[in-house]
Design a protein around this motif. Sequence first.
Motif, mmCIF file in Angstrom:
data_model
loop_
_atom_site.group_PDB
_atom_site.id
_atom_site.type_symbol
_atom_site.label_atom_id
_atom_site.label_comp_id
_atom_site.label_asym_id
_atom_site.label_seq_id
_atom_site.Cartn_x
_atom_site.Cartn_y
_atom_site.Cartn_z
ATOM 1 N N THR A 1 -2.519 -0.987 -3.991
ATOM 2 C CA THR A 1 -2.099 0.209 -4.723
ATOM 3 C C THR A 1 -3.323 1.047 -5.105
ATOM 4 O OG1 THR A 1 -2.151 -0.929 -6.851
ATOM 5 C CG2 THR A 1 -0.046 -0.897 -5.663
ATOM 6 N N SER B 1 -10.267 -6.791 -7.069
ATOM 7 C CA SER B 1 -10.184 -5.570 -7.868
ATOM 8 C C SER B 1 -11.576 -4.974 -8.047
ATOM 9 C CB SER B 1 -9.593 -5.880 -9.245
ATOM 10 O OG SER B 1 -9.531 -4.714 -10.027
ATOM 11 N N ILE C 1 -1.946 -10.124 -7.244
ATOM 12 C CA ILE C 1 -2.421 -8.738 -7.116
ATOM 13 C C ILE C 1 -3.668 -8.778 -6.258
ATOM 14 C CG2 ILE C 1 -3.394 -6.795 -8.388
ATOM 15 C CD1 ILE C 1 -1.674 -7.793 -10.807
ATOM 16 N N ALA D 1 -2.271 -2.189 -10.671
ATOM 17 C CA ALA D 1 -1.110 -2.739 -9.969
ATOM 18 C C ALA D 1 0.075 -3.048 -10.868
ATOM 19 C CB ALA D 1 -1.534 -4.001 -9.224
ATOM 20 N N HIS E 1 1.174 2.867 -8.663
ATOM 21 C CA HIS E 1 1.204 1.553 -9.297
ATOM 22 C C HIS E 1 2.167 0.676 -8.510
ATOM 23 C CE1 HIS E 1 -0.784 3.058 -12.967
ATOM 24 N NE2 HIS E 1 -0.006 4.113 -12.840
ATOM 25 N N GLY E 2 2.024 -0.627 -8.646
ATOM 26 C CA GLY E 2 2.997 -1.535 -8.059
ATOM 27 C C GLY E 2 4.211 -1.681 -8.956
ATOM 28 N N CYS F 1 -6.213 -3.924 -5.237
ATOM 29 C CA CYS F 1 -5.543 -2.765 -5.840
ATOM 30 C C CYS F 1 -6.528 -1.938 -6.667
ATOM 31 C CB CYS F 1 -4.374 -3.232 -6.706
ATOM 32 S SG CYS F 1 -3.011 -3.913 -5.741
ATOM 33 N N ASN F 2 -6.033 -0.864 -7.247
ATOM 34 C CA ASN F 2 -6.805 0.092 -8.048
ATOM 35 C C ASN F 2 -7.931 0.729 -7.232
ATOM 36 O OD1 ASN F 2 -7.315 1.657 -10.264
ATOM 37 N ND2 ASN F 2 -8.370 0.067 -11.415
ATOM 38 N N THR G 1 0.800 -1.226 0.000
ATOM 39 C CA THR G 1 0.000 0.000 0.000
ATOM 40 C C THR G 1 0.833 1.276 0.000
ATOM 41 O OG1 THR G 1 -1.588 -1.231 1.290
ATOM 42 C CG2 THR G 1 -1.871 1.130 1.274
ATOM 43 N N ASP H 1 -6.354 -3.912 -13.435
ATOM 44 C CA ASP H 1 -5.284 -4.179 -12.472
ATOM 45 C C ASP H 1 -4.020 -4.737 -13.124
ATOM 46 O OD1 ASP H 1 -5.538 -3.281 -9.914
ATOM 47 O OD2 ASP H 1 -6.601 -5.027 -9.178
#
Length: 195
Positions: free
Chosen positions: A26, A105, A58, A30, A7-8, A61-62, A3, A70
């Motif tokens: 993220t 996601s 993942i 991601a 972006h990852g 995320c997003n 976190t 993602d």
Amino acid sequence: IRTGLCHGLYVCMPNGLIEDNEIVGTAYPALVVHSLLRWGRWPMGHPPANVIVRNNTIRNCNTALRRPADLFVGGGYDPQGGVYRPVDYPVAQNVIVENNTIEGSPWQGIAAWSCRNVLITGNQLRNTNRLPSPKGQDGSIFVRDAEKVHISGNERRLGAGFTPNDAGISIDAGSTRDVAKDRNSGFGAPHAAPR
């Protein structure tokens, strides 16, 4: 990769292996394999080619709800104050997306646009697309403005009481050529309420 990041992984180069990463929480998509023109003035990266994205996880995320998905392969134009959109020619080429897990996601799990010769195989999507998708992005996996994409052996799993807001696997017939899907499971008919 935890976190606090936009972006990852943001991959804008050719000839690479992205493997065995865990990306959690993220704000933006991601894992992005692309090249783009940002705000009409900054080209970002070289067009990715010959890239393998394998065995990554993942999760959740997003959170800021940014297009396109993602895990994304492609390229496009990101206007300042506007919406990231594809271009009508292949930017990313020769990419394999295999055996990744995308979970929780709020929008799409996997997307491919402005790309050529992409294999999306053996991925698991768990409880993706819990919110209504932006127009033109319907599907836990979606493809548009692309050619020679094969979507095979992917699986969508839904938790108890989870209803996705998508059409499963979505291929835009008007902007794609030579896109095939086979042996995918759990991607049934649309489950979303009318928008």
